[in-house]
Design an enzyme around this catalytic site. Structure first.
Site, PDB file in Angstrom:
ATOM      1  N   HIS A  60      -4.128  27.164  14.926  1.00 28.93           N
ATOM      2  CA  HIS A  60      -4.354  27.864  16.194  1.00 28.93           C
ATOM      3  C   HIS A  60      -5.227  29.111  16.030  1.00 28.93           C
ATOM      4  O   HIS A  60      -5.560  29.760  17.026  1.00 28.93           O
ATOM      5  CB  HIS A  60      -3.046  28.205  16.941  1.00 28.93           C
ATOM      6  CG  HIS A  60      -2.301  26.994  17.422  1.00 28.93           C
ATOM      7  ND1 HIS A  60      -1.458  27.012  18.512  1.00 28.93           N
ATOM      8  CD2 HIS A  60      -2.276  25.702  16.971  1.00 28.93           C
ATOM      9  CE1 HIS A  60      -0.941  25.800  18.693  1.00 28.93           C
ATOM     10  NE2 HIS A  60      -1.432  24.990  17.757  1.00 28.93           N
ATOM     11  N   ARG A 110      10.504  17.172   4.497  1.00 28.17           N
ATOM     12  CA  ARG A 110      11.858  17.702   4.593  1.00 28.17           C
ATOM     13  C   ARG A 110      12.751  16.675   5.272  1.00 28.17           C
ATOM     14  O   ARG A 110      12.369  16.107   6.287  1.00 28.17           O
ATOM     15  CB  ARG A 110      11.833  18.992   5.415  1.00 28.17           C
ATOM     16  CG  ARG A 110      13.117  19.764   5.343  1.00 28.17           C
ATOM     17  CD  ARG A 110      13.028  21.091   6.080  1.00 28.17           C
ATOM     18  NE  ARG A 110      14.260  21.797   5.836  1.00 28.17           N
ATOM     19  CZ  ARG A 110      14.472  22.581   4.786  1.00 28.17           C
ATOM     20  NH1 ARG A 110      13.500  22.820   3.941  1.00 28.17           N
ATOM     21  NH2 ARG A 110      15.646  23.149   4.604  1.00 28.17           N
ATOM     22  N   GLU A 126      -0.652  16.864  22.903  1.00 25.00           N
ATOM     23  CA  GLU A 126       0.471  17.344  22.082  1.00 25.00           C
ATOM     24  C   GLU A 126       0.719  18.829  22.328  1.00 25.00           C
ATOM     25  O   GLU A 126       1.846  19.294  22.270  1.00 25.00           O
ATOM     26  CB  GLU A 126       0.200  17.089  20.589  1.00 25.00           C
ATOM     27  CG  GLU A 126       1.425  17.295  19.695  1.00 25.00           C
ATOM     28  CD  GLU A 126       1.799  18.742  19.467  1.00 25.00           C
ATOM     29  OE1 GLU A 126       3.008  19.045  19.439  1.00 25.00           O
ATOM     30  OE2 GLU A 126       0.890  19.585  19.310  1.00 25.00           O
ATOM     31  N   GLU A 127      -0.360  19.556  22.621  1.00 35.53           N
ATOM     32  CA  GLU A 127      -0.229  21.011  22.821  1.00 35.53           C
ATOM     33  C   GLU A 127       0.369  21.333  24.179  1.00 35.53           C
ATOM     34  O   GLU A 127       0.556  22.496  24.519  1.00 35.53           O
ATOM     35  CB  GLU A 127      -1.600  21.694  22.687  1.00 35.53           C
ATOM     36  CG  GLU A 127      -2.312  21.434  21.362  1.00 35.53           C
ATOM     37  CD  GLU A 127      -1.698  22.199  20.195  1.00 35.53           C
ATOM     38  OE1 GLU A 127      -0.762  22.986  20.439  1.00 35.53           O
ATOM     39  OE2 GLU A 127      -2.149  21.992  19.057  1.00 35.53           O
ATOM     40  N   ASP A 153      -5.635  16.084  20.946  1.00 36.36           N
ATOM     41  CA  ASP A 153      -6.148  17.202  21.751  1.00 36.36           C
ATOM     42  C   ASP A 153      -6.504  18.441  20.942  1.00 36.36           C
ATOM     43  O   ASP A 153      -6.011  18.663  19.848  1.00 36.36           O
ATOM     44  CB  ASP A 153      -5.156  17.571  22.865  1.00 36.36           C
ATOM     45  CG  ASP A 153      -3.744  17.838  22.348  1.00 36.36           C
ATOM     46  OD1 ASP A 153      -3.359  17.270  21.309  1.00 36.36           O
ATOM     47  OD2 ASP A 153      -3.016  18.623  22.988  1.00 36.36           O
TER      48      ASP A 153
END
Ligand code: NI
Length: 438
Positions: A406, A216, A172-173, A106
């Site tokens: 963004h 990580r 996902e957003e 998306d």
């Protein structure tokens, strides 16, 4: 052939100079050849998707592009999983475990300001407003990379020791108001069933030196919780505050007190916490004390125990400050929250040599904790998963001031694409080769 045998054969075949800390097997070298071959297509797909971005749960064109491609490769697919999601299953020629690779599809309600030949001029309606649409989080890269990985792995299908599941995920957003969507809905609709993968990998393009990989072990990205607060007072004349209960002053105290949770009350020497109030609404005229105030915020944490603790402290702070002034307050943590994106330490350790071999040991770096959230975390709640960042900032751009995800100026350097395709393809194959047979 087991992974160990492959490595031994590779050592025998390779000239000494080519033997690095982890020598490449013939399969590994064939994958690299296939990645080189597919790259022009990946670039074309990425530009096409970039130019035609679609908002969450509306990824119809993107999903069709993905489904058509997987079908053309002979991959078995399921469509409309979690609205527009596509799940592909590639069975290798040899028995082995199942691994999943995930890409989100998306875009965002952002008007693109980057001057590109394939710049987006798309518009759509979002929350009742007409908006520009842009792949301002770079998910266009994720989709194109995973489409490329699918093609590469189909080319070496006979040598694959197991099954690869491709998960192309919508929203996902976060889904539009009133809708379900994203990783949670895909899981609910069976994206991880039949067959069930024993591990999942995913990546995100990130403002870091192009072609580098940031990883990580343990927490990588924050848990995010939406915070909604309503403080109910009693309306009165602004000149006679004693005649009512002033929710503006009470809410102001609440905003300040909430800032003492992260700074004074939780142990931030291990992992940090953030409480932000981003919206504060109350009243409509300077001489009227309103009846109520509405606030919204977000909470970011990196540890599930601290997450629960911080939420309890928020509730206690808000309710007790309101009570101290004779008001009442309601605290709720809205839907759309994400858990911590947590990289399974054993899996991370196991896959690190693959990343170093494919991207170059000096290009694979430990990433700092990242306060944005990612719903890949929901897959990691189900099965061990590993999520990493792919640097996409051109070499001559200052990382301190580069527009981040963004931003309407977010830009991803295509030189990172082959690194992404290689990383995911090799992670899948190495995982299948090394994981215990089911
Ligand atoms: Ni994103």
């Amino acid at each position: 052939m087991t992974g160990r045998c492959v490595a031994v054969v590779a050592l025998l075949l390779l000239p000494v100079a080519a033997q690095g800390q982890q020598a490449a097997s013939p399969l590994s070298r064939e994958i690299n050849r296939q990645v080189d071959a597919v790259m022009p297509k990946v670039v074309t797909w990425r530009r096409d998707i970039h130019q035609h971005p679609e908002l969450s749960n509306r990824e119809f064109r993107t999903a069709k592009l993905v489904a058509d491609h997987l079908r053309s490769l002979g991959i078995e697919i399921r469509t409309e999983v979690g609205h527009t999601g596509v799940v592909g299953v590639l069975k290798g020629g040899k028995p082995g475990p199942v691994v999943a690779l995930r890409a989100d599809m998306d875009a965002l309600p952002v008007t693109e300001q980057v001057d590109l030949p394939f710049k987006s001029v798309a518009r759509a309606t979002f929350n009742g407003q007409e908006v520009g649409v842009m792949h301002a989080c770079g998910h266009d890269n994720h989709v194109a990379i995973l489409m490329g990985v699918a093609e590469v792995l189909v080319k070496v299908k006979d040598q694959l020791p197991g099954t690869v599941k491709f998960i192309f995920q919508p929203a996902e957003e976060g889904p539009p108001a009133g809708e379900e969507g994203g990783a949670g809905l895909m899981i609910k609709e069976g994206a991880l069933d039949n067959p069930r993968p024993s591990a999942i990998f995913g990546l995100h393009v990130w403002p870091d030196e192009v072609g580098t990989i940031g990883y990580r072990s343990g927490p990588l990205m924050a848990a995010s919780d939406w915070l909604d607060i309503v403080v109910k007072g009693r309306q009165t004349h602004g000149a006679q505050p004693w005649g009512g209960i002033d929710p503006i002053v009470i809410s102001s105290q609440i905003v300040l007190a909430l800032q003492t949770i992260a700074s004074r009350q939780v142990d931030v020497t291990n992992v940090p916490a953030i409480v932000t109030i981003g919206m504060f609404q109350g009243g409509n005229r300077g001489n009227i004390i309103p009846d109520s105030v509405v606030m919204q915020g977000t909470v970011r944490t990196f540890d599930e125990r601290m997450r629960a603790d911080v939420k309890n402290r928020i509730r206690r702070t808000v309710e007790n400050i309101a009570a101290s002034a004779g008001a009442t307050a309601r605290v709720s943590f809205g839907s759309g929250s994400n858990p911590v994106t947590y990289n399974d330490p054993t899996l991370t350790e196991q896959m690190l040599p693959t990343l170093r071999r494919t991207a170059g040991a000096d290009r694979v770096r430990i990433s700092p904790l990242s306060t944005p959230a990612e719903d890949f975390a929901l897959f990691q709640k189900e099965i061990p998963g590993f999520f990493f960042f792919l640097g996409v900032t051109p070499a001559d751009v200052d990382l301190a001031t580069v527009p981040r995800n963004h931003s309407p100026f977010f830009f991803a350097d295509e030189a990172a694409l082959p690194v992404g395709v290689k990383a995911l393809a090799h992670l899948a194959v190495d995982y299948l080769s090394k994981a215990p047979k089911p």
